[in-house]
Design a protein around this motif. Structure first.
Motif, PDB file in Angstrom:
ATOM      1  N   UNK A  15     -23.619 -26.007   6.125  1.00 11.63           N
ATOM      2  CA  UNK A  15     -22.893 -24.970   6.711  1.00 11.63           C
ATOM      3  C   UNK A  15     -23.164 -24.253   8.231  1.00 11.63           C
ATOM      4  N   UNK A  16     -21.901 -23.829   8.863  1.00  6.93           N
ATOM      5  CA  UNK A  16     -22.215 -23.199  10.000  1.00  6.93           C
ATOM      6  C   UNK A  16     -21.590 -21.833   9.717  1.00  6.93           C
ATOM      7  N   UNK A  17     -22.363 -20.950  10.099  1.00 12.37           N
ATOM      8  CA  UNK A  17     -21.812 -19.450   9.994  1.00 12.37           C
ATOM      9  C   UNK A  17     -21.921 -18.575  11.347  1.00 12.37           C
ATOM     10  N   UNK A  18     -20.798 -18.219  11.608  1.00 13.24           N
ATOM     11  CA  UNK A  18     -20.929 -17.342  12.602  1.00 13.24           C
ATOM     12  C   UNK A  18     -20.423 -15.748  12.645  1.00 13.24           C
ATOM     13  N   UNK A  19     -21.415 -14.988  12.834  1.00 13.79           N
ATOM     14  CA  UNK A  19     -21.533 -13.763  12.644  1.00 13.79           C
ATOM     15  C   UNK A  19     -21.016 -13.074  13.886  1.00 13.79           C
ATOM     16  N   UNK A  20     -19.980 -12.422  13.683  1.00 16.12           N
ATOM     17  CA  UNK A  20     -19.277 -11.451  14.815  1.00 16.12           C
ATOM     18  C   UNK A  20     -20.015 -10.129  15.025  1.00 16.12           C
ATOM     19  N   UNK A  21     -19.707  -9.565  15.952  1.00 18.73           N
ATOM     20  CA  UNK A  21     -20.222  -8.284  16.577  1.00 18.73           C
ATOM     21  C   UNK A  21     -19.539  -7.180  15.646  1.00 18.73           C
ATOM     22  N   UNK A  22     -20.203  -5.927  15.610  1.00 21.28           N
ATOM     23  CA  UNK A  22     -19.712  -4.724  14.950  1.00 21.28           C
ATOM     24  C   UNK A  22     -18.480  -4.456  15.576  1.00 21.28           C
ATOM     25  N   UNK A  23     -17.344  -3.848  14.853  1.00 25.11           N
ATOM     26  CA  UNK A  23     -16.310  -3.156  15.831  1.00 25.11           C
ATOM     27  C   UNK A  23     -16.690  -1.829  16.418  1.00 25.11           C
ATOM     28  N   UNK A  24     -16.523  -1.885  17.552  1.00 27.48           N
ATOM     29  CA  UNK A  24     -17.041  -0.584  18.346  1.00 27.48           C
ATOM     30  C   UNK A  24     -16.245   0.907  17.698  1.00 27.48           C
ATOM     31  N   UNK A  25     -16.981   1.801  17.454  1.00 26.61           N
ATOM     32  CA  UNK A  25     -16.400   2.911  16.925  1.00 26.61           C
ATOM     33  C   UNK A  25     -15.443   2.646  15.832  1.00 26.61           C
ATOM     34  N   UNK A  26     -15.875   1.909  14.885  1.00 28.60           N
ATOM     35  CA  UNK A  26     -14.972   1.498  13.845  1.00 28.60           C
ATOM     36  C   UNK A  26     -14.602   2.764  13.019  1.00 28.60           C
ATOM     37  N   UNK A  27     -13.373   2.965  12.797  1.00 31.21           N
ATOM     38  CA  UNK A  27     -12.992   4.382  12.009  1.00 31.21           C
ATOM     39  C   UNK A  27     -13.099   4.097  10.560  1.00 31.21           C
ATOM     40  N   UNK A  28     -13.556   2.909  10.003  1.00 33.04           N
ATOM     41  CA  UNK A  28     -13.790   2.628   8.762  1.00 33.04           C
ATOM     42  C   UNK A  28     -15.293   2.502   8.508  1.00 33.04           C
ATOM     43  N   UNK A  29     -16.181   2.696   9.302  1.00 41.36           N
ATOM     44  CA  UNK A  29     -17.560   2.641   9.158  1.00 41.36           C
ATOM     45  C   UNK A  29     -18.259   3.276   7.746  1.00 41.36           C
ATOM     46  N   UNK A  30     -17.556   4.503   7.480  1.00 41.96           N
ATOM     47  CA  UNK A  30     -18.015   5.331   6.434  1.00 41.96           C
ATOM     48  C   UNK A  30     -17.978   4.498   4.960  1.00 41.96           C
TER      49      UNK A  30
END
Ligand code: BG6
Length: 489
Positions: free
Chosen positions: A345-360
């Motif tokens: 497999x190849x797995x590409x992990x993207x960055x976090x959404x900055x200031x994600x409203x749904x982080x909670x």
């Protein structure tokens, strides 16, 4: 073309690769009407065998995907009639001259094109190439030679092999196989990147946190220990299969789809990488393990392996590409034999959404909230993207779901074996999926210092039970770069 013929000589016809891959792939191409009208297949090896015996051997080894079809038997008969055998030494010009005579008879005055597939140990490559090129190359068409790894065991021995081959062949006659390049999903990487608007703009350090290339087999070296012990997993899988995938993944947009343009970009990205250091890798070797009353052997239980062998059967590595696009992004590789599962497999992990409203929704575990693109090369080919989605209902709860392209569900046609694609390309003179010598040099330059250090310092591998998930050291290595390995799905 009615006036030309292609003769395919499998040098080392009674070997494992020939039986398992080359003959079945040739038959599959014949079955699909992909071979030219006039073609002949010659098996060449030292043992004495008649044409009938070769045909019998080939028919028995036909375990390819075609053999389940209805009219397979009839097609098989037709194919076998085109198969012949010539017994000879690999270093005898006389024996190759005899082969040349037989080939000429079959060519019957047509333009002769000749493909030699060297399915023999590397220490006799050069002798065989010498004899084939001096005594059995085509007089009026092309002559091509397919070679398969190991291409040496470090930069020096690889360069010596390249120079040896170049005494008798031009670079454009040499087709170096890396069969992972013939795999459907690896070939599709460029299509995914360059024909969809939505991926390429995200394909950089700005949006990608890390990329993982994972290869896992659930069986050990089983009888191949003699070969394997001299090479180890880094040379067997990482330096070629995984690195080739990485190069296609990370290269810049090529000028065109022309083989030279693509390979130019692959070389550039390989040359932008830092040679690996000892601290960038973890090596392992499987030990015996008993489960459910069955005892699975250790690597060193293989009769062809020395009892005190330190050869790695597992390795994890962190690689870096020092260019504008990828600066600082860890490219992690993991490859192992005798693990708990089989897959690539190849797995590409993207960055976090900055200031994600749904982080909670995810608490402190931001890893769980990031997007991940998974390309499952095998088995059960698939491409899927992990996205956050609202769980239907009155509340506001998110979960991770997959946008899923599952090949078996989407495409009814079977996926050809990598060797079918590659043999067809070699016959057609398409070089895109073959390794150019400068790519090979760049690949060795990355791994040679590390391999030497491992061997000189006699670094002891971390032992892991046969059938386990491999050494825990791989997790510490990834954690150093804030990465958590994806689990093979
Ligand atoms: C070969 C390696 O190149 O690839 C083997 O030498 C390995 O050790 C094999 O098992 C894996 O190929 P595939 O196509 O079965 O994944």
């Amino acid at each position: 073309d009615k006036n030309s013929t292609v003769s395919i000589t499998v040098v080392g016809a009674s070997g494992d690769l020939a039986k398992k891959k080359i003959f079945p792939a040739l038959f599959a191409l014949f079955y699909e009407d992909c071979l030219p009208e006039h073609f002949t297949v010659f098996g060449y090896a030292r043992s004495k065998m008649t044409d009938a015996e070769l045909r019998n051997m080939v028919s028995k080894t036909l375990t390819c995907r075609i053999d389940k079809r209805e009219n397979c038997g009839e097609k098989m008969e037709q194919f076998l009639k085109r198969c012949f055998y010539h017994s000879g030494q690999y270093d005898s010009e006389d024996n190759f001259t005899e082969l040349d005579k037989k080939l000429k008879e079959h060519e019957a005055g047509r333009v002769s094109n000749r493909l030699f597939y060297l399915s023999i140990p590397p220490n006799i490559f050069i002798d065989a190439v010498k004899c084939a090129s001096l005594s059995a190359s085509s007089a009026n068409g092309w002559t091509r030679v397919i070679v398969e790894k190991p291409f040496g065991r470090d930069s020096e021995s690889s360069a010596a092999l390249t120079n040896g081959l170049k005494q008798y062949l031009a670079e454009d006659q040499i087709f170096r196989i890396d069969h992972y390049l013939g795999k459907e999903l690896v070939e599709n990487l460029s299509v995914l990147r360059f024909s969809n608007l939505i991926f390429e703009p995200l394909w950089s350090r700005q949006y990608i946190r890390n990329v993982q290339f994972i290869f896992s087999e659930d069986f050990g070296t089983e009888g191949r220990g003699g070969y394997f012990d001299n090479y180890g997993i880094i040379r067997d899988i990482m330096q070629n299969h995984l690195l080739q995938i990485l190069a296609l993944f990370a290269m810049e947009t090529p000028v065109s789809l022309d083989a030279e343009d693509i390979r130019n970009e692959k070389v550039k990205v390989l040359r932008s990488m830092r040679p690996l250091q000892l601290e960038d890798v973890v090596i392992g070797q499987y030990k015996s393990h008993t489960k459910g009353g069955v005892t699975y052997p250790a690597y060193t239980d293989d009769k062809t392996v020395p009892k005190d062998s330190l050869t790695p059967t597992f390795a994890a590595a962190a690689l870096f590409i020092d260019n504008a696009r990828w600066d600082g992004v860890p490219f992690l590789m993991k490859a192992g034999k005798a693990l708990h599962t089989k897959g690539a497999e190849i797995r590409v992990q993207f960055r976090h959404v900055p200031g994600n409203l749904y982080n909670r929704n995810f608490g402190t575990d931001l890893d769980r909230a990031t997007n991940e693109l998974v390309i499952r090369v095998q088995p059960d080919e698939a491409i899927y993207l992990k996205i956050n989605n609202k769980v239907p209902g009155l509340g506001m709860r998110l979960d991770r779901s997959n946008l899923n392209l599952h090949y078996a569900a989407r495409y009814s046609k079977e996926i050809p074996d990598a060797y079918e694609r590659l043999l067809l390309d070699a016959i057609e003179g398409e070089r895109r999926l073959f390794i150019r010598s400068d790519e090979l040099d760049a690949a060795w330059a990355l791994f040679t210092p590390l391999l030497k250090e491992l061997e000189e310092k006699k670094i002891i591998p971390e032992y892991y039970p046969h059938g386990s998930r491999g050494p825990v050291g791989a997790h510490y290595l990834a954690a150093r770069y804030n990465v958590r390995w994806g689990d093979l799905s």
